[in-house]
Scaffold this motif. Structure first.
Motif, PDB file in Angstrom:
ATOM      1  N   UNK A 213      44.180  42.422  28.639  1.00  0.00           N
ATOM      2  CA  UNK A 213      43.705  43.424  27.685  1.00  0.00           C
ATOM      3  C   UNK A 213      42.273  43.859  27.970  1.00  0.00           C
ATOM      4  N   UNK A 214      41.544  43.092  28.778  1.00  0.00           N
ATOM      5  CA  UNK A 214      40.133  43.413  29.038  1.00  0.00           C
ATOM      6  C   UNK A 214      39.883  43.871  30.466  1.00  0.00           C
ATOM      7  N   UNK A 215      40.946  44.010  31.228  1.00  0.00           N
ATOM      8  CA  UNK A 215      40.775  44.446  32.616  1.00  0.00           C
ATOM      9  C   UNK A 215      40.134  45.827  32.709  1.00  0.00           C
ATOM     10  N   UNK A 216      40.425  46.679  31.733  1.00  0.00           N
ATOM     11  CA  UNK A 216      39.913  48.053  31.778  1.00  0.00           C
ATOM     12  C   UNK A 216      38.393  48.099  31.709  1.00  0.00           C
ATOM     13  N   UNK A 217      37.771  47.014  31.257  1.00  0.00           N
ATOM     14  CA  UNK A 217      36.317  46.969  31.152  1.00  0.00           C
ATOM     15  C   UNK A 217      35.663  46.558  32.471  1.00  0.00           C
ATOM     16  N   UNK A 218      36.483  46.203  33.459  1.00  0.00           N
ATOM     17  CA  UNK A 218      35.957  45.725  34.734  1.00  0.00           C
ATOM     18  C   UNK A 218      36.028  46.816  35.795  1.00  0.00           C
ATOM     19  N   UNK A 219      35.215  46.662  36.814  1.00  0.00           N
ATOM     20  CA  UNK A 219      35.304  47.572  37.962  1.00  0.00           C
ATOM     21  C   UNK A 219      36.679  47.441  38.600  1.00  0.00           C
ATOM     22  N   UNK A 220      37.167  48.524  39.176  1.00  0.00           N
ATOM     23  CA  UNK A 220      38.534  48.546  39.706  1.00  0.00           C
ATOM     24  C   UNK A 220      38.756  47.473  40.761  1.00  0.00           C
ATOM     25  N   UNK A 221      37.763  47.263  41.635  1.00  0.00           N
ATOM     26  CA  UNK A 221      37.947  46.278  42.705  1.00  0.00           C
ATOM     27  C   UNK A 221      37.997  44.852  42.156  1.00  0.00           C
ATOM     28  N   UNK A 222      37.322  44.597  41.022  1.00  0.00           N
ATOM     29  CA  UNK A 222      37.362  43.275  40.392  1.00  0.00           C
ATOM     30  C   UNK A 222      38.660  43.116  39.610  1.00  0.00           C
ATOM     31  N   UNK A 223      39.015  44.135  38.832  1.00  0.00           N
ATOM     32  CA  UNK A 223      40.234  44.075  38.016  1.00  0.00           C
ATOM     33  C   UNK A 223      41.469  43.877  38.881  1.00  0.00           C
ATOM     34  N   UNK A 224      41.482  44.512  40.057  1.00  0.00           N
ATOM     35  CA  UNK A 224      42.653  44.423  40.935  1.00  0.00           C
ATOM     36  C   UNK A 224      42.885  43.021  41.464  1.00  0.00           C
ATOM     37  N   UNK A 225      41.847  42.198  41.480  1.00  0.00           N
ATOM     38  CA  UNK A 225      41.964  40.841  42.016  1.00  0.00           C
ATOM     39  C   UNK A 225      42.216  39.793  40.931  1.00  0.00           C
ATOM     40  N   UNK A 226      42.225  40.228  39.674  1.00  0.00           N
ATOM     41  CA  UNK A 226      42.490  39.282  38.597  1.00  0.00           C
ATOM     42  C   UNK A 226      43.945  38.822  38.638  1.00  0.00           C
ATOM     43  N   UNK A 227      44.217  37.575  38.253  1.00  0.00           N
ATOM     44  CA  UNK A 227      45.608  37.082  38.285  1.00  0.00           C
ATOM     45  C   UNK A 227      46.501  37.866  37.340  1.00  0.00           C
ATOM     46  N   UNK A 228      47.746  38.015  37.727  1.00  0.00           N
ATOM     47  CA  UNK A 228      48.722  38.763  36.928  1.00  0.00           C
ATOM     48  C   UNK A 228      49.850  37.873  36.418  1.00  0.00           C
ATOM     49  N   UNK A 229      49.716  36.579  36.609  1.00  0.00           N
ATOM     50  CA  UNK A 229      50.744  35.638  36.165  1.00  0.00           C
ATOM     51  C   UNK A 229      50.061  34.376  35.662  1.00  0.00           C
ATOM     52  N   UNK A 230      50.692  33.720  34.710  1.00  0.00           N
ATOM     53  CA  UNK A 230      50.178  32.443  34.217  1.00  0.00           C
ATOM     54  C   UNK A 230      51.309  31.421  34.233  1.00  0.00           C
ATOM     55  N   UNK A 231      50.949  30.156  34.204  1.00  0.00           N
ATOM     56  CA  UNK A 231      51.921  29.082  34.373  1.00  0.00           C
ATOM     57  C   UNK A 231      51.727  27.996  33.314  1.00  0.00           C
ATOM     58  N   UNK A 232      52.805  27.331  32.970  1.00  0.00           N
ATOM     59  CA  UNK A 232      52.638  26.043  32.320  1.00  0.00           C
ATOM     60  C   UNK A 232      52.182  25.068  33.400  1.00  0.00           C
ATOM     61  N   UNK A 233      51.530  23.999  33.004  1.00  0.00           N
ATOM     62  CA  UNK A 233      51.057  23.044  34.006  1.00  0.00           C
ATOM     63  C   UNK A 233      52.210  22.429  34.789  1.00  0.00           C
TER      64      UNK A 233
END
Length: 672
Positions: A213-233
């Protein structure tokens, strides 16, 4: 009952093993009793049993019990962290009795954490300190040591070393901190492989949603490298039935940065498996609230790891330079931030626990040595109980500023009073007259829930009930609105069974909902339109995880399905018969509510005090609410719960000290 049955079974096996090894009858009996006692202790959250407690239970001297255990052939004695156990039971050098596997969990975790804590990245010299300051300023703004931003400190800690532990209550900005940390790390290396994880699927999904939800506040090159999946341990580690985990020290996780949210829910076993699988060069970032409930299973790992923040030595200097201040200024800022813990060269400042049974004194020479002495009250005199080196120096950050509600707000003040064990202050904050007050109290001391409490709870679900009826009448209304309505009000319980437990409330609310909406699918089964459920076991094939919430609703063909709202806003429908194990979720245990937020929450306490109640349980329940928390129960039970902190027997802090001392000795030892 299951725990007792398993403990007795383990006890019998130990006795048979001792006898098969030629043990004397008395020695075998004592080994059997020890096995049962330590097995029950781990089921109750402890990691070990004190040998003196076992001796008192058996009516023998500690020396007699120790000698019998060692003579039984099933118990071994180990000093410090030096050996892996080879027998079922272990006595350490401090006369603590362990199940061998729990001793190894604690030993392995301590050794791995000590190694992580001492690894330093990117030592900041004066020439390039401006570069790190500028990177931090881009994501956390300009700051000085007179008004230090502890989110910014957390990022500096993560940049400088391999282990970062961030503790903060709800609303203190842990998600914002993670986004800033990851942004800083990505800016330094855009090829970083990042994994997001949490103990439950719901917590993992919540972190991913918040980040997305906060990716839009980041620069495009930073937002593009953010993880897109999460896991249970368990999923992150590659859990497989009867095959352990895919990832471990011989096959480490393929990530450079691993972020784990809701770390207070991690028990000693899972923590050990996690750090065992960390790559030698990877960063581990743990987020949680040290004041929340500990894990359901044995240990209180996150609370122990978060206990003693300090910034010292070369890495402390590096952190300070990245923040644009001196190490001395950073230490002084922490002293004010830590609310009573100060750095002095003499033990003249004490951090006294609310029950006045323990004092923590911090010593620092201003350079690189720091130790904490825990003192225990003994006939009005304070005597030294243990000395503990701060092994996780430069790794721990406390977030204090609350951005959801101020500490002066009723919920903020109530949660602070509970956290500090100030029961009288907490009770004075509760309003007994205004049912719209942010902190409302309903006195209820009957054998069953009284009329006033029932009416209050029934009215609390009216928003959900009314919307459900509208959705069933008008199928064009979006079903996902029901999830928002459900999260406006939730009942939280300390226990499952009895007239004040989740089982009763879920049955009662379900029956009431059936009558009100008048749209049951099948009145003879537990399934009906509007039933809310919580998944209690992961199902990777369906993509459903422990903690996921679903709502039963008929599809356009009239067939009942259970709908889940995914992190991307999409809905997933599952036939009831296909669901993994689950419970009705109008009422949740406080343990199950961890990681969740509700507009309004009701905490129902049992009529009498029980060991299920604790300060951490009350604090966790109160901090689930955004605008109103209502407590139903008696003042006496609530007061006693607030005055009863969780007390678990664990040796992780001591083993961390052993691990660090041994590592330091090996570094300074002359070559052979």
């Amino acid at each position: 009952m299951t725990d007792i049955f398993l403990s007795k079974g383990f006890s019998r096996r130990i006795k048979m093993l001792a006898e098969s090894l030629g043990s004397a009858d008395d020695d075998a009996q004592i080994a059997s009793a020890a096995a049962e006692m330590v097995s029950l202790a781990t089921a109750n959250g402890h990691v070990y049993v004190k040998l003196m407690a076992l001796a008192q239970h058996l009516g023998h001297s500690a020396d007699r019990v120790r000698a019998s255990l060692l003579a039984s052939g099933v118990v071994m004695c180990i000093n410090d962290n030096e050996l892996a156990p080879s027998l079922p039971l272990v006595i350490d050098s401090n006369n603590r009795l362990y199940l061998a596997r729990y001793y190894e969990f604690e030993r392995g975790l301590a050794n791995a954490l000590a190694a992580l804590a001492q690894t330093q990245f990117d030592h900041v010299e004066s020439d390039d300190s401006k570069r790190w300051y500028n990177i931090l300023s881009r994501y956390f703004g300009e700051a000085g040591c007179h008004n230090l931003d502890w989110q910014r400190v957390a990022a500096a800690v993560a940049l400088s070393g391999q282990l970062t532990i961030v503790s903060g209550g709800p609303g203190t900005g842990k998600t914002t901190t993670v986004i800033g940390i990851l942004s800083c790390l990505i800016e330094t290396n855009q090829d970083l492989r990042i994994a997001l994880a949490a103990p439950t699927g719901k917590a993992a999904q919540h972190m991913l949603e918040a980040l997305s939800s906060r990716k839009s506040q980041l620069a495009c090159n930073i937002a593009a490298k953010m993880p897109t999946e999460s896991y249970t341990l368990h999923r992150l580690l590659g859990s497989a039935p009867d095959r352990g985990f895919r990832y471990h020290h011989r096959n480490p996780l393929p990530y450079d940065v691993i972020v784990v949210d809701e770390a207070s829910m991690i028990d000693i076993a899972l923590a050990s498996w996690l750090v065992d699988a960390i790559s030698p060069s990877a960063r581990l970032i743990l987020l949680g609230d040290k004041d929340q409930l500990a894990a359901v299973e044995a240990g209180s790992v996150f609370a122990e790891l978060s206990a003693y923040p300090c910034y010292i030595g070369h890495r402390g200097k590096s952190i300070a330079q990245a923040l644009g201040c001196t190490a001395h200024a950073l230490r002084n800022a922490f002293s004010a931030h830590a609310n009573g813990v100060e750095y002095r060269t003499t033990c003249d400042t004490h951090n006294i626990s609310p029950d006045r049974k323990k004092i923590s004194c911090v010593f620092d020479d201003g350079n690189s040595e720091i130790s904490t002495v825990e003192l225990v009250q003994n006939n009005k005199a304070y005597v030294a109980n243990s000395v503990q080196t701060t092994t996780l120096a430069n790794c721990v950050v406390w977030l204090k500023t609350n951005y959801r509600f101020s500490l002066d707000s009723p919920i903020g003040a109530l949660s602070s009073a509970i956290r500090d064990g100030l029961s009288t202050d907490a009770l004075s904050i509760l309003d007994i007259k205004n049912d719209r007050a942010p902190t409302y109290f309903i006195e209820d001391s009957g054998r069953v829930l009284g009329h006033a409490a029932r009416e209050y709870i029934a009215s609390g679900f009216s928003c959900y009930t009314n919307l459900l009826a509208e959705v069933l009448r008008n199928r064009e209304l979006p079903v996902d609105l029901l999830f928002d309505a459900l999260n406006k009000f939730r009942v939280l319980c300390a226990v499952r069974a009895g007239p004040y437990g989740t089982n009763f409330f879920n049955d009662w609310i379900s029956a009431k909902l059936r009558r009100v909406i008048r749209f049951p699918i099948n009145a003879t089964t537990q399934w009906f339109s509007g039933r809310s459920i919580i998944v209690t076991r992961n199902n990777y094939e369906l993509g459903l995880f422990n903690g996921d919430i679903g709502i039963a609703i008929p599809a356009l063909d009239g067939v009942l399905r259970v709908v889940f709202k995914r992190g991307d806003g999409q809905l997933q429908s599952v036939f009831p018969a296909m669901l993994p194990p689950h419970d009705t979720a109008f009422a949740l245990t406080v343990h199950k509510s961890q990681g969740s937020e509700f507009e309004r929450a009701v905490l129902v306490l049992p009529a009498t005090f029980s060991r299920a109640l604790s300060r951490e349980l009350i604090y966790t329940a109160v901090t689930r609410a955004r605008s109103q928390i209502t407590i139903i129960g008696t003042r006496a039970v609530l007061e006693q719960a607030i005055r009863t902190p969780t007390d678990r027997d664990t040796g992780l802090s001591l083993r961390l000290r052993y691990a660090v001392e041994r590592a330091q000795q090996s570094e300074t030892a002359p070559p052979l």
